[in-house]
Structure formats: C-alpha cells, structure tokens
Scaffold this motif. Structure first.
Motif, PDB file in Angstrom:
ATOM      1  N   THR A   1      39.646  40.058  38.244  1.00  0.00           N
ATOM      2  CA  THR A   1      38.359  39.538  38.717  1.00  0.00           C
ATOM      3  C   THR A   1      37.766  40.291  39.892  1.00  0.00           C
ATOM      4  O   THR A   1      36.585  40.112  40.193  1.00  0.00           O
ATOM      5  N   GLY A   2      38.573  41.067  40.587  1.00  0.00           N
ATOM      6  CA  GLY A   2      38.095  41.696  41.816  1.00  0.00           C
ATOM      7  C   GLY A   2      38.207  40.778  43.018  1.00  0.00           C
ATOM      8  O   GLY A   2      37.854  41.156  44.122  1.00  0.00           O
TER       9      GLY A   2
ATOM     10  N   THR B   1      36.808  39.926  47.759  1.00  0.00           N
ATOM     11  CA  THR B   1      38.202  39.495  47.888  1.00  0.00           C
ATOM     12  C   THR B   1      38.327  38.282  48.804  1.00  0.00           C
ATOM     13  O   THR B   1      39.403  37.691  48.896  1.00  0.00           O
TER      14      THR B   1
ATOM     15  N   GLU C   1      43.000  42.633  39.859  1.00  0.00           N
ATOM     16  CA  GLU C   1      42.801  43.476  38.688  1.00  0.00           C
ATOM     17  C   GLU C   1      41.862  42.812  37.684  1.00  0.00           C
ATOM     18  O   GLU C   1      40.996  43.464  37.087  1.00  0.00           O
TER      19      GLU C   1
ATOM     20  N   GLN D   1      33.253  38.860  34.516  1.00  0.00           N
ATOM     21  CA  GLN D   1      32.508  39.954  35.147  1.00  0.00           C
ATOM     22  C   GLN D   1      33.108  40.137  36.530  1.00  0.00           C
ATOM     23  O   GLN D   1      33.029  39.247  37.381  1.00  0.00           O
ATOM     24  N   LYS D   2      33.744  41.282  36.774  1.00  0.00           N
ATOM     25  CA  LYS D   2      34.434  41.505  38.044  1.00  0.00           C
ATOM     26  C   LYS D   2      33.447  41.562  39.209  1.00  0.00           C
ATOM     27  O   LYS D   2      32.328  42.051  39.066  1.00  0.00           O
TER      28      LYS D   2
ATOM     29  N   GLY E   1      31.089  38.404  41.189  1.00  0.00           N
ATOM     30  CA  GLY E   1      31.468  38.345  39.784  1.00  0.00           C
ATOM     31  C   GLY E   1      31.266  36.956  39.212  1.00  0.00           C
ATOM     32  O   GLY E   1      30.769  36.041  39.875  1.00  0.00           O
TER      33      GLY E   1
ATOM     34  N   VAL F   1      35.334  34.816  42.256  1.00  0.00           N
ATOM     35  CA  VAL F   1      34.107  34.980  41.471  1.00  0.00           C
ATOM     36  C   VAL F   1      33.488  33.612  41.203  1.00  0.00           C
ATOM     37  O   VAL F   1      34.139  32.569  41.338  1.00  0.00           O
TER      38      VAL F   1
END
Length: 406
Positions: A360-361, A391, A358, A253-254, A261, A364
């Motif tokens: 995971t964002g 991030t 791209e 889940q990003k 996430g 997380v």
C-alpha cells in the motif's frame, strides 16, 4: 559627551526590555507546553491505581495527591507548574472494564440523508432562454430541505416530482441550517424543455467502503473513527438511516507523497448481505447494531479496552484487509496528543511493516477504522493519512469511539 551617554543609557534600557520580553515569551511557551502535556480528563477503572508520574511525563509538573472522591467515584486532581503556578485541573472519572471483538474487515456503507442535502445553486435557462437564478441568496450549500409545503421530504426523486407538479407556484420549505430550522420560499422556473426547476443541486445518499473497528458482545459496532462528510460541502452528513454491507477489497492504489492511496473494492447490495443498521454518524465514527445472524461472522479476537493514558510511544500493530484478508501489520506510535482539537487526530502512527509498505505504501484511504493494538489491548483506530508522507497517519483513542457509539 552627554548625548553619547544618553544614547548608551537608552540602548541599555532597550536591551533590558528585549531581554525581559524574551523571558516572558519563554515562560509563556513553557506554561502552554506544560499545559498540553496534561489531559483535560481521564478515565480509570474501579480500584485502579494511577501512576501520575507516567501521566505527567514533564518533571516540572506536580500534582496534589490529596483528593476527595464524589459519590460516583469521580474526582479532580490539581496540577501545578514547578509546584507553584496553577496549571490545570484534571477530571478523573470511573469507567467500566470492557472487552470487544476487534475488526479489521472491510465493510460497505450506505446512508440516506435526513431530508435532501443542498450541494449548490446555479443558473438555469427559462422557457424564453433567459438565465435565471431562482435559489440565489435564498438557499445555501449545506442546507437540508426537510419538508415542502408541509409534506415531509425523504429523497430527491420526490422533490423533483413535487417541483414539476407545482407549475411555478411559490413553494414553502422547512430547512435545517446549522442546527436551526428555518422557513424559506422558492419559486420553480419553467425551463426550455418545459419542465420546472429550482436551480439547485441536491443529494440524498452516500456510499463507500471503510473498515470495521470493533463489535461489542451485545451486537453493536463502530467503524471509521471519523464522521462521513459530503464530498462537495465538506460538512458531516445528517442521516435518517443507513445500512452496513459485506464488502471485498479487489485492488490497492499505492500511496505516494502528495497523492494518498486507496483501497478499491466492491459492495454487495443484496438484502442477504446487509450486516446491520447504521444509527449514528458522529465526528468520531459511525456506529449501529448488527443483525443477530451476522454477529458471528464479524467477531474477531476478544480484546480488553486500553485507556488513553495507557498508550505509549513505541511499537504497536494494526489489523486491516488490503486484499489478502485481515492481517496484522507493525506500526509505531510516534506522538500522543492528550488534548487534540480534532479528537480523531489524537496520536500519530508510522507504518513500518515491510509487507504493508510493499502493498500500500503505508496508510491509504479505506483503512480508516483499522483497529490499533498495543500491549494486548485495543487502544484506538486509524483515521487519516498524512498526504505529504503516506507512511504516517493519525489515530483516535478507542475511548472516544466507544463514547460516540453509546
């Protein structure tokens, strides 16, 4: 005219006082900032020469180079601000050079509490339909019930059975509350369905997925970089035993701003999938001993340990599995805090790898424990994500994880 001159004189005095207060405030801020720039304690390897100019990056900080070592090789360094004002005494201790196998693989965690953990208390309806609160003001959220009427308590199923067999008589309980053992008495109430209850919610185990940080050549492991706390009480769990299991990441889940996430996976609870025993749940992570036959499957590449004074702001990498196996991803260390009150938030990391962003964002949940490599050394592990910026996250010095695992 006299009144006007007097007012001017008082105004000048007021301005001078404000200016003096501003200078005092600036001086205090400068002193406290400089103090934070100096570590309380550092470890060094035998015969290692320390470049104190790199440790004390603030040019206003000076140190006394004439030190006397103790019998075990440790010593203290006196630091001053502007060469005059005493600032801090840094303890320098000897450390043993060590290499460990870095991890990065997902692991399943199962832990049983030491006694039964009380989550909360509340109302129950007795056999006459009257609301009762038999545990109110007696037992507290976060208490661990260790024994009942002299019998050691190991799980909540046992507690339920003891309460039902009691038939409403007072029960004496030994309870651990904030590291202090106390004795309480609770009396079960017969409910509308004929069973007896204490009006408390309890838990006796916890499960989840995290990331393995390292294994030693002696077969010990460490993971997560932070302690495991109960989701309801927020308190770190006291454990009686636990197992480390094989696990697999199924999806991600990003992360997004305001919504961290998560790595989603499955834990294989078969006996043949037990990797080892969890022995410690500390504020700096979980640790324990691997099964001999499982050590080789967890052995990653051998890396030397990097001491905290070797960590620099700049490029680094993390090892983790986000569904494609254990891989390296680029990050940047943007800030280092020698004396963070929370030791698992000792430095700030920023995910910059396009592939990781791209997938995971950024950082997380489930990546806690991912090893951080810089300049060919294992220097730390990922511990937390910043909710307002996925991030970015926090890391722990690998020294602290090693110390907690001992």
């Amino acid at each position: 005219m006299i009144n006007l001159n007097e007012r001017k004189r008082k105004y000048r005095i007021f301005l001078c006082c404000c200016l003096a207060a501003a200078f005092v405030g600036m001086g205090f801020l400068l002193y406290e900032t400089a103090k934070e720039d100096v570590p309380d304690e550092i470890h060094v390897y035998a015969d290692q020469q320390i470049n104190w100019e790199e440790v004390f990056q603030n040019p206003l900080i000076s140190y006394d180079s004439s030190v006397e070592a103790s019998q075990n090789g440790s010593y203290r360094v006196e630091c001053r601000l502007c060469g005059i004002i005493p600032l801090k005494t840094v303890k320098v201790s000897l450390a043993e050079e060590q290499e460990v196998y870095v991890g990065g693989s997902p692991v399943g965690i199962y832990m049983e509490t030491k006694g039964v953990l009380v989550i909360d208390s509340g109302e129950i309806r007795d056999v006459d339909g009257i609301s009762r609160t038999p545990a109110e003001h007696i037992i507290q959220s976060g208490d661990y019930i260790r024994s009942v009427d002299g019998e050691e308590l190991t799980n909540k199923k046992q507690l339920i059975q003891m309460v039902n067999d009691n038939h409403g008589e007072p029960m004496e309980m030994e309870v651990m509350r904030r590291n202090e053992m106390i004795t309480l008495a609770l009396t079960p109430v017969q409910t509308e369905d004929g069973t007896y209850k204490l009006g408390i919610w309890v838990r006796d185990n916890i499960q989840g997925i995290g990331t393995l940080t390292f294994t030693t050549q002696e077969g010990e492991f460490a993971a997560l970089g932070h302690g495991i706390s109960d989701v309801d009480t927020g308190e770190r769990l006291e454990i009686s035993k636990g197992e480390l299991y094989e696990a697999k990441i199924l999806s991600v889940q990003k992360g997004a701003v305001g919504s961290p996430g998560e790595l989603r996976g499955v834990i294989d609870y078969e006996d043949s999938k037990v990797l080892g025993q969890i022995e410690n749940n500390t504020s700096n992570g979980i640790s324990g001993t691997l099964k001999k036959e499982k050590q080789t499957i967890l052995e990653g590449e051998l890396y030397p340990i990097g001491l905290k004074q070797e960590i620099q702001t700049g490029s680094a990498k993390i090892l983790c599995d986000v569904g494609e196996g254990v891989k390296e991803y680029e990050i940047e260390i943007t800030e280092v805090n020698w004396n963070a009150k929370d030791s698992n938030k000792s430095f700030v990391i920023h995910a910059v790898d396009e592939k990781l962003l791209e997938l995971t964002g950024g950082i997380v949940q489930g990546m806690s424990g991912s090893p951080i490599i810089q300049n060919g050394k294992l220097v730390g592990a990922v511990t937390h994500v910043l909710v307002n910026d996925p991030t970015r996250g926090y890391g722990i010095f690998i020294e602290n994880m090693l110390e907690a695992a001992e």
